[in-house]
Design an enzyme around this catalytic site. Structure first.
Site, PDB file in Angstrom:
ATOM      1  N   GLY A 185       2.061  -3.558   3.778  1.00  0.00           N
ATOM      2  CA  GLY A 185       2.949  -3.486   2.629  1.00  0.00           C
ATOM      3  C   GLY A 185       4.388  -3.702   3.046  1.00  0.00           C
ATOM      4  O   GLY A 185       4.748  -3.593   4.226  1.00  0.00           O
ATOM      5  N   GLN A 208      13.615  -2.741   1.995  1.00  0.00           N
ATOM      6  CA  GLN A 208      13.506  -2.904   3.453  1.00  0.00           C
ATOM      7  C   GLN A 208      14.211  -4.170   3.937  1.00  0.00           C
ATOM      8  O   GLN A 208      14.464  -4.319   5.133  1.00  0.00           O
ATOM      9  CB  GLN A 208      12.037  -2.956   3.887  1.00  0.00           C
ATOM     10  CG  GLN A 208      11.331  -1.613   3.790  1.00  0.00           C
ATOM     11  CD  GLN A 208       9.895  -1.694   4.262  1.00  0.00           C
ATOM     12  OE1 GLN A 208       9.020  -2.106   3.526  1.00  0.00           O
ATOM     13  NE2 GLN A 208       9.660  -1.324   5.512  1.00  0.00           N
ATOM     14  N   CYS A 267       6.022   2.164  10.117  1.00  0.00           N
ATOM     15  CA  CYS A 267       6.846   1.459   9.141  1.00  0.00           C
ATOM     16  C   CYS A 267       7.623   0.353   9.844  1.00  0.00           C
ATOM     17  O   CYS A 267       8.109   0.548  10.957  1.00  0.00           O
ATOM     18  CB  CYS A 267       7.810   2.448   8.494  1.00  0.00           C
ATOM     19  SG  CYS A 267       8.839   1.753   7.203  1.00  0.00           S
ATOM     20  N   LEU A 268       7.741  -0.792   9.170  1.00  0.00           N
ATOM     21  CA  LEU A 268       8.537  -1.887   9.728  1.00  0.00           C
ATOM     22  C   LEU A 268       9.981  -1.448   9.973  1.00  0.00           C
ATOM     23  O   LEU A 268      10.647  -1.957  10.865  1.00  0.00           O
ATOM     24  CB  LEU A 268       8.542  -3.078   8.757  1.00  0.00           C
ATOM     25  CG  LEU A 268       7.195  -3.749   8.490  1.00  0.00           C
ATOM     26  CD1 LEU A 268       7.333  -4.743   7.348  1.00  0.00           C
ATOM     27  CD2 LEU A 268       6.686  -4.430   9.739  1.00  0.00           C
ATOM     28  N   HIS A 273       3.521   4.826   0.029  1.00  0.00           N
ATOM     29  CA  HIS A 273       4.514   4.557   1.071  1.00  0.00           C
ATOM     30  C   HIS A 273       5.579   3.575   0.549  1.00  0.00           C
ATOM     31  O   HIS A 273       6.778   3.788   0.749  1.00  0.00           O
ATOM     32  CB  HIS A 273       3.786   3.987   2.307  1.00  0.00           C
ATOM     33  CG  HIS A 273       4.661   3.627   3.461  1.00  0.00           C
ATOM     34  ND1 HIS A 273       4.613   4.296   4.671  1.00  0.00           N
ATOM     35  CD2 HIS A 273       5.612   2.669   3.608  1.00  0.00           C
ATOM     36  CE1 HIS A 273       5.499   3.757   5.503  1.00  0.00           C
ATOM     37  NE2 HIS A 273       6.121   2.769   4.885  1.00  0.00           N
ATOM     38  N   GLU A 274       5.117   2.524  -0.142  1.00  0.00           N
ATOM     39  CA  GLU A 274       6.071   1.509  -0.622  1.00  0.00           C
ATOM     40  C   GLU A 274       6.932   2.038  -1.776  1.00  0.00           C
ATOM     41  O   GLU A 274       8.133   1.751  -1.843  1.00  0.00           O
ATOM     42  CB  GLU A 274       5.337   0.232  -1.052  1.00  0.00           C
ATOM     43  CG  GLU A 274       4.516  -0.444   0.045  1.00  0.00           C
ATOM     44  CD  GLU A 274       5.253  -0.622   1.359  1.00  0.00           C
ATOM     45  OE1 GLU A 274       6.485  -0.765   1.353  1.00  0.00           O
ATOM     46  OE2 GLU A 274       4.586  -0.582   2.413  1.00  0.00           O
ATOM     47  N   HIS A 294       9.821   3.839  -0.585  1.00  0.00           N
ATOM     48  CA  HIS A 294      10.961   2.971  -0.205  1.00  0.00           C
ATOM     49  C   HIS A 294      11.845   2.682  -1.419  1.00  0.00           C
ATOM     50  O   HIS A 294      13.065   2.640  -1.310  1.00  0.00           O
ATOM     51  CB  HIS A 294      10.460   1.640   0.356  1.00  0.00           C
ATOM     52  CG  HIS A 294      10.066   1.693   1.799  1.00  0.00           C
ATOM     53  ND1 HIS A 294      10.927   2.076   2.798  1.00  0.00           N
ATOM     54  CD2 HIS A 294       8.895   1.396   2.413  1.00  0.00           C
ATOM     55  CE1 HIS A 294      10.312   2.002   3.960  1.00  0.00           C
ATOM     56  NE2 HIS A 294       9.075   1.598   3.770  1.00  0.00           N
TER      57      HIS A 294
END
Lengths: 167, 173
Positions: A47, A52, A97-98, A139-140, A143
């Protein structure tokens, strides 16, 4: 088309809440395509969310169709203005996470969710999800609200016990 | 920055141990790396990576006062390795059973023989003084399929040790 630059901690912009999308136009669709390219070029991310890459609109992409071990999923999902309308159950799972390189931790998420979202053409959808895909969506959406998984990591012992007692 | 020492500190638990120890290191411009700090059986235990301009003797000297005042024991080892070497776990093993001699050795022996590398092990003794129960959570990496590990631990189940292995599906988002 070039991938976008991923913001990483401690970049303060990752804490910024994102605004709803109002215009479902070509500009939006171009951005979604670049966001997807960025997700695919990252290290095995299921995702990605617009903030981000420093774009503060409520846009996320989730794709759990290609996990090492297959999980129930709805394929490649573009989620615009997503809202979770139902939660059920909770479980601990490991997340990375990225935007948080070289760190993983255990996070409690709802096991099953119901979700409404629009796609990049503005069409409304409703999804029922469980497990890994439900975790990815939570999770997304975090963000989009300026929350990172490191804000939710549970400690080795105490948090789980606490949760049980006060639940 | 690349010369790391592993500091091991233990002593009777009381407020301020972490603050006092890390204050001394901070005031001497030492860097902290990864650390594990937890209370075990009423003692506080610290294992902490430290690097900077001081060598083991200098560290020992710098910490001597706080160690003496707080009644800690201190051990310092030069170490190889460094930061950013995390290995994410892919399996979680949960164990519980009547506390008896060899339960840890039996379980971890079976896992090791099956090619399982432990990254993190927490164990505790629950139950009562008369009927203690040993509980362990082990996170690690297996290079063999889950089914092979299941097979390997099946003998333990017959001995009354509850062993539950589940995959850890890492999510990156």
């Amino acid at each position: 088309m070039e991938p976008l630059q991923i913001l990483t901690i401690p970049d303060e912009r990752l804490k910024q809440p994102s605004e709803p999308v109002t215009d479902f136009d070509d500009g939006l669709r171009d951005f979604v395509a670049r966001l997807e390219l960025t997700r695919q070029q990252g290290p095995a991310a299921v995702g990605i969310a617009a903030p981000q890459v420093g774009h503060f609109q409520r846009i996320a992409i989730v794709d759990c169709s290609n996990t090492r071990k297959p999980v129930p999923n709805h394929g490649n999902l573009v989620l615009i203005n997503p809202e979770i309308t139902h939660w059920d159950g909770y479980e601990v799972g490991r997340e990375g996470c990225l935007s948080v390189p070289d760190y993983t931790g255990n996070v409690i998420r709802a096991t099953r969710i119901r979700l409404t979202a629009r796609d990049e053409c503005g069409e409304a959808h409703e999804y029922e999800m469980e497990g890994y895909e439900a975790r990815a969506v939570q999770h997304e959406i975090d963000h989009l609200d300026g929350i990172l998984f490191i804000d939710r990591v549970v400690s080795r012992r105490t948090d789980l016990f606490k949760r049980k007692v006060y639940r | 920055m690349s010369n790391w020492y592993m500091l091991t500190l233990t002593g009777e638990d009381r407020p301020g141990i972490v603050a006092r120890v890390t204050r001394v290191l901070f005031e001497r411009d030492m860097n902290l790396g990864e650390a594990s700090m937890l209370r075990l059986g009423g003692n506080f235990t610290i294992m902490m990576m430290v690097s900077g301009h001081m060598d083991a003797d200098a560290l020992q000297q710098a910490l001597s006062e706080v160690v003496r005042e707080l009644g800690l024991s201190l051990h310092i080892d030069p170490m190889k390795g460094g930061l950013h070497r995390h290995v994410p776990p892919n399996l979680m093993v949960r164990v519980s059973g009547a506390d008896r001699a060899g339960i840890v050795a039996r379980v971890t022996g079976v896992l090791a023989d099956a090619g399982f590398n432990i990254l993190d092990l927490e164990s505790d003794v629950a139950g009562t003084a008369e009927q203690p129960v040993y509980i362990m959570q082990i996170a690690g990496v297996a290079t063999v399929p889950l089914e092979s590990l299941e097979q390997a631990v099946s003998g333990l189940r017959e001995e009354g040790i509850e062993v539950n292995i589940s995959p850890v599906e890492m999510l990156v988002g």
